[in-house]
Design a protein around this motif. Structure first.
Motif, PDB file in Angstrom:
ATOM      1  N   ASP A 208       0.814  -1.212   0.000  1.00  0.00           N
ATOM      2  CA  ASP A 208       0.000   0.000   0.000  1.00  0.00           C
ATOM      3  C   ASP A 208       0.855   1.272   0.000  1.00  0.00           C
ATOM      4  O   ASP A 208       0.390   2.340   0.370  1.00  0.00           O
ATOM      5  N   ASP A 209       2.112   1.153  -0.408  1.00  0.00           N
ATOM      6  CA  ASP A 209       2.995   2.314  -0.396  1.00  0.00           C
ATOM      7  C   ASP A 209       2.406   3.446  -1.231  1.00  0.00           C
ATOM      8  O   ASP A 209       1.750   3.226  -2.253  1.00  0.00           O
ATOM      9  N   HIS A 210       2.700   4.670  -0.783  1.00  0.00           N
ATOM     10  CA  HIS A 210       2.094   5.862  -1.388  1.00  0.00           C
ATOM     11  C   HIS A 210       2.861   6.336  -2.616  1.00  0.00           C
ATOM     12  O   HIS A 210       3.747   5.641  -3.128  1.00  0.00           O
ATOM     13  N   HIS A 211       2.515   7.552  -3.030  1.00  0.00           N
ATOM     14  CA  HIS A 211       3.060   8.143  -4.254  1.00  0.00           C
ATOM     15  C   HIS A 211       4.567   8.266  -4.275  1.00  0.00           C
ATOM     16  O   HIS A 211       5.162   8.454  -5.326  1.00  0.00           O
ATOM     17  N   ASP A 212       5.223   8.170  -3.116  1.00  0.00           N
ATOM     18  CA  ASP A 212       6.650   8.445  -3.038  1.00  0.00           C
ATOM     19  C   ASP A 212       7.503   7.328  -3.620  1.00  0.00           C
ATOM     20  O   ASP A 212       8.706   7.482  -3.761  1.00  0.00           O
ATOM     21  N   ALA A 213       6.909   6.190  -3.968  1.00  0.00           N
ATOM     22  CA  ALA A 213       7.679   5.067  -4.491  1.00  0.00           C
ATOM     23  C   ALA A 213       8.068   5.304  -5.950  1.00  0.00           C
ATOM     24  O   ALA A 213       7.414   6.039  -6.684  1.00  0.00           O
ATOM     25  N   ASN A 214       9.183   4.655  -6.335  1.00  0.00           N
ATOM     26  CA  ASN A 214       9.589   4.562  -7.739  1.00  0.00           C
ATOM     27  C   ASN A 214       9.787   5.910  -8.418  1.00  0.00           C
ATOM     28  O   ASN A 214       9.426   6.096  -9.588  1.00  0.00           O
TER      29      ASN A 214
END
Length: 431
Positions: A208-214
């Motif tokens: 469920d990681d947020h927008h900050d990934a990748n």
């Protein structure tokens, strides 16, 4: 998430691999330490270099090359894994002892230091990222503290061993035989004993990681440089604190010698400063309990005070005491500044974010060598101390005002608002 859910982080759980990475970062320190005692004297006594600015050029080339390669080491470590970059770093160091043994002039030494900069960037970057991968969020500060303590312990030991060898034999080739042994053994360990750790970092990723990934590379570069005030505060502090390291590398020995201190006593004063770095094991663990911000702020001002005090007092014992004060300040700030981007970065781009921080930090070697050299050449030695101390105080003030706490459990730092979907897609396409 797949199989990564079965992976468990922790120093105890991966003690064998963690210990090997500690050994390798010690070897990285030995490699640069092997130059510190011998190479400046080699330039003056054997190669006939008289200008302080010319002798300082090997620090400038080292600093800027290491800074740039730090940036790409993090990117490559994310894309290809930690181990391939680590092995490449040790392969790069193989020609270095040969160059130092046979260099006919100072230009060859400067070129050799380009290779040293590449080696230090690739090997030390991967050493710290591998330890962070292994340790996990709860032991991140301790892992960085151990890494830096043993790395700088290696610097001190390398300088001492090659100095003893040179005193008992010659400035070359004998000291650089030791360097060759270190490089070859480290390469063999990296190739045959080290295992990949990037999968441990991926185990931290939540479905469920947020927008900050990748985040793409360019977005990470902007974020860690100026897009996040906390990361900017850490980067500028890292850049300025490298002036202190450069001061003790180039200016402190010359200043103390000019004040009438013998060479053995000068070596002890400088050695006390470096020895205090081993306290990073304790200060990194301390930050896991009280947070990153307090030791960083205290370290910036304590280091500045120690540097300033060295030109306000006279005498061997006061210089030893103030060298220890500045070294204690560095032990407080150094590992915990590096932990800040480790905390603030998402696991998918942590290695790249750490690379951006290390780029700005280690460019301080080059900028510091130029400014300290100019101050000593056109004003006097004391001016280099005053300049460095004032910059440390100003940089510490920026940290106090802008850097938020990043501790994983009680930190107050939040990432900036997400980029627009269009902007993110454009950045991905550009990369």
């Amino acid at each position: 998430m797949g199989a990564t859910t079965d992976l468990k982080q922790g120093i105890r759980e991966h003690l064998g691999q963690f210990s090997l990475h500690v050994l390798l970062v010690f070897a990285t320190g030995l490699t640069i330490g092997s130059e510190r005692a011998v190479v400046p004297v080699l330039g003056e006594d054997v190669l006939g270099v008289e200008s302080f600015l010319v002798i300082g050029s090997f620090v400038v080339s080292f600093g800027f090359v290491k800074a740039l390669l730090n940036l790409y080491a993090g990117k490559w470590g994310s894309e290809y894994g930690r181990k391939p970059v680590l092995v490449l770093g040790w392969l790069t160091a193989l020609p270095l002892p040969i160059i130092l043994i046979y260099a006919p002039n100072w230009a060859w030494v400067t070129v050799g230091n380009v290779l040293l900069g590449i080696n230090q960037a690739l090997t030390w970057s991967m050493a710290i990222n591998a330890k962070i991968d292994i340790a996990g969020p709860e032991q991140r500060g301790l892992a960085v503290g151990i890494d830096e303590a043993f790395g700088y312990g290696g610097v001190a030991v390398g300088a001492w061993v090659t100095g003893v060898i040179a005193a008992g034999t010659n400035l070359r080739p004998e000291p650089f035989y030791f360097l060759a042994v270190v490089v070859v053994l480290a390469l063999l360990i990296a190739v045959f004993l080290i295992r990949e750790t990037v999968q441990l970092a991926r185990a931290e990723i939540d479905d469920d990681d947020h927008h900050d990934a990748n985040l793409p590379f360019r977005e990470v570069l902007k974020r860690a440089t100026y897009g996040d005030r906390t990361l900017f505060a850490a980067a500028q502090a890292g850049h300025i604190e490298k002036f202190v390291d450069t001061l003790f590398w180039l200016a402190v020995p010359l200043y103390l010698t000019s004040e009438g201190l013998g060479i053995a006593a000068v070596g002890f004063v400088v050695g006390v400063h470096s020895a205090m770095y081993f306290l990073q094991i304790a200060t990194g663990g301390l930050a896991d309990r009280i947070g990153r911000r307090p030791p960083v702020i205290a370290g910036m001002f304590l280091t500045g005070a120690g540097v300033l005090g060295m030109v306000l007092v006279e005498g061997y014992l006061p210089w030893v005491a103030l060298s220890a004060v500045s070294g204690l300040g560095m032990a407080l700030l150094y590992p915990n500044l590096m932990t800040v981007p480790g905390d603030a970065a998402h696991p998918t781009w942590r290695a790249t974010g750490m690379g951006v921080y290390r780029m700005w930090r280690d460019s301080g070697y080059g900028v510091g060598a130029i400014l300290i050299g100019l101050a000593m050449e056109f004003v006097n030695a004391e001016a280099a101390f005053y300049m460095t101390a004032l910059l440390m105080f100003a940089s510490g003030a920026v940290v106090y005002v802008w850097m938020e706490e990043t501790h994983p459990e009680f930190g107050t730092h939040e990432p900036p608002a997400p980029a627009t979907a269009t902007g993110s897609a454009r950045s991905v396409a550009e990369d």
